[in-house]
Design an enzyme around this catalytic site. Structure first.
Site, PDB file in Angstrom:
ATOM      1  N   CYS A  22       1.907  -2.752   1.692  1.00 58.35           N
ATOM      2  CA  CYS A  22       3.320  -3.009   1.987  1.00 58.35           C
ATOM      3  C   CYS A  22       3.675  -2.651   3.425  1.00 58.35           C
ATOM      4  O   CYS A  22       2.925  -1.990   4.123  1.00 58.35           O
ATOM      5  CB  CYS A  22       4.202  -2.194   1.042  1.00 58.35           C
ATOM      6  SG  CYS A  22       4.020  -2.661  -0.684  1.00 58.35           S
TER       7      CYS A  22
ATOM      8  N   HIS B 154       9.775  -1.968   2.156  1.00 54.45           N
ATOM      9  CA  HIS B 154      10.506  -0.901   1.468  1.00 54.45           C
ATOM     10  C   HIS B 154      10.649   0.335   2.341  1.00 54.45           C
ATOM     11  O   HIS B 154      10.035   0.433   3.401  1.00 54.45           O
ATOM     12  CB  HIS B 154       9.804  -0.537   0.148  1.00 54.45           C
ATOM     13  CG  HIS B 154       8.413   0.000   0.321  1.00 54.45           C
ATOM     14  ND1 HIS B 154       8.147   1.302   0.684  1.00 54.45           N
ATOM     15  CD2 HIS B 154       7.207  -0.596   0.189  1.00 54.45           C
ATOM     16  CE1 HIS B 154       6.845   1.484   0.758  1.00 54.45           C
ATOM     17  NE2 HIS B 154       6.247   0.346   0.468  1.00 54.45           N
TER      18      HIS B 154
END
Length: 188
Positions: free
Chosen positions: A164, A148
């Site tokens: 992440c 992301h």
């Protein structure tokens, strides 16, 4: 010729430098070192070291050099992006996965473990400027793991995430536009 402080200093410097220059001219040339990193310090990756085919596209996220490597289906488009990576090895999941969903303007719901580590986190955050997922998110088939964007550009190049892989918002937008659902991913 008048001897001044300046001419004395220049003469002394030249006298001291001469033996080093003569030695450098006579020295054997050094063998070039094997280059395994580029100027950004990214370790070179080859998709063949990770996958047997390129599939619809391929991503290798290297947590050591903090770079994401992308290849399209026929290998003619290769791109490297700087990333943020998980804060600790305990938060880092490694292995094979794939992109299962993509979202522009993702919302964020911190996991129970994230909220236990930081009770000040909200239970939910809508898309927008304060959202830690940035402007685009690509969801992996591992629950709660994503590739992301981020609004906090200080995080890129650092150990700063809860698991992440993060990219600058403009870079995740670029990667998002060329990455199909089903892209194979490996985190190393």
């Amino acid at each position: 010729m008048k001897l001044t402080r300046r001419t004395a200093l220049i003469g002394a410097a030249a006298t001291l430098a001469t033996p080093g220059l003569l030695h450098a001219q006579n020295a054997a040339p050094l063998a070039a070192p094997l280059v395994t990193r580029n100027t950004s310090s990214f370790t070179k990756q080859s998709w063949q070291d990770h996958f047997s085919t390129l599939g619809v596209a391929t991503i290798v996220a290297d947590t050591q050099s903090r770079a994401l490597h992308y290849w399209n289906a026929d290998g003619t488009d290769y791109r490297v992006y700087p990333t943020s990576v998980p804060k600790t090895d305990e938060l880092t999941r490694r292995g094979y996965t794939k992109i299962v969903r993509k979202k522009v303007g993702p919302t964020w719901t911190p996991t129970a473990n994230m909220r236990a580590r930081d009770p000040s986190l909200p239970a939910f955050m809508p898309a927008g400027e304060g959202n830690p997922l940035g402007t685009h998110a690509m969801y992996l088939d591992w629950s709660a793991y994503l590739i992301h964007g981020t609004h906090d550009t200080r995080k890129i190049g650092r150990r700063s995430s809860s698991g992440c892989i993060g990219l600058y918002n403009e870079k995740i937008a670029e990667l998002f536009s060329i990455t199909p659902v089903g892209t194979q991913v490996r985190l190393v």
